[in-house]
Motif scaffolding. Structure first.
Motif, mmCIF file in Angstrom:
data_model
loop_
_atom_site.group_PDB
_atom_site.id
_atom_site.type_symbol
_atom_site.label_atom_id
_atom_site.label_comp_id
_atom_site.label_asym_id
_atom_site.label_seq_id
_atom_site.Cartn_x
_atom_site.Cartn_y
_atom_site.Cartn_z
ATOM 1 N N ARG A 21 0.826 -1.214 0.000
ATOM 2 C CA ARG A 21 0.000 0.000 0.000
ATOM 3 C C ARG A 21 0.855 1.257 0.000
ATOM 4 N NH1 ARG A 21 -3.287 -2.287 4.564
ATOM 5 N NH2 ARG A 21 -4.656 -3.734 3.517
ATOM 6 N N VAL A 22 1.890 1.245 0.824
ATOM 7 C CA VAL A 22 2.776 2.414 0.906
ATOM 8 C C VAL A 22 3.454 2.657 -0.438
ATOM 9 C CG1 VAL A 22 4.887 3.287 1.970
ATOM 10 C CG2 VAL A 22 3.131 2.243 3.383
ATOM 11 N N MET A 23 3.946 1.600 -1.062
ATOM 12 C CA MET A 23 4.612 1.757 -2.356
ATOM 13 C C MET A 23 3.639 2.240 -3.433
ATOM 14 S SD MET A 23 7.242 -1.434 -2.327
ATOM 15 C CE MET A 23 8.060 -1.027 -3.841
ATOM 16 N N ALA A 24 2.403 1.763 -3.398
ATOM 17 C CA ALA A 24 1.411 2.207 -4.374
ATOM 18 C C ALA A 24 1.057 3.675 -4.174
ATOM 19 C CB ALA A 24 0.163 1.332 -4.272
ATOM 20 N N VAL A 25 0.886 4.076 -2.924
ATOM 21 C CA VAL A 25 0.558 5.484 -2.642
ATOM 22 C C VAL A 25 1.721 6.388 -3.037
ATOM 23 C CG1 VAL A 25 0.157 7.122 -0.759
ATOM 24 C CG2 VAL A 25 -1.132 4.993 -0.850
ATOM 25 N N LEU A 26 2.944 5.988 -2.721
ATOM 26 C CA LEU A 26 4.106 6.796 -3.097
ATOM 27 C C LEU A 26 4.267 6.880 -4.616
ATOM 28 C CD1 LEU A 26 6.800 5.873 -0.449
ATOM 29 C CD2 LEU A 26 5.649 8.049 -0.771
ATOM 30 N N ALA A 27 3.950 5.813 -5.321
ATOM 31 C CA ALA A 27 4.019 5.854 -6.783
ATOM 32 C C ALA A 27 3.048 6.888 -7.344
ATOM 33 C CB ALA A 27 3.731 4.475 -7.367
ATOM 34 N N VAL A 28 1.849 6.934 -6.789
ATOM 35 C CA VAL A 28 0.856 7.918 -7.247
ATOM 36 C C VAL A 28 1.307 9.335 -6.900
ATOM 37 C CG1 VAL A 28 -1.507 8.734 -6.873
ATOM 38 C CG2 VAL A 28 -1.057 6.301 -7.170
#
Length: 65
Positions: free
Chosen positions: A6-13
């Motif tokens: 989740r953290v990696m997905a949010v940071l990617a966005v």
């Protein structure tokens, strides 16, 4: 979905939107000497996206064993 995914997905966005916004600001302000900032943010976004996908694929493969 694990917390790190989740953290990696949010940071990617976040990095993607930062790349778009900084690219727009550099083009509007004609900041020719700051062309690398949107490029670095776009690369960071791509790295976070591929990292999240790779981590997710690796976890699915481990579950199938």
């Amino acid at each position: 979905m694990r917390t790190i995914d989740r953290v990696m997905a949010v940071l990617a966005v976040v990095f993607f939107f930062a790349a778009v916004i900084s690219g727009w600001r550099v083009s509007v302000a004609e900041g020719q000497d700051l062309w690398y900032v949107p490029l670095l943010l776009a690369l960071a976004s791509a790295a976070m996206t591929f990292g999240a996908l790779h981590h997710r694929i690796r976890k699915t493969v481990e579950k199938e064993k």
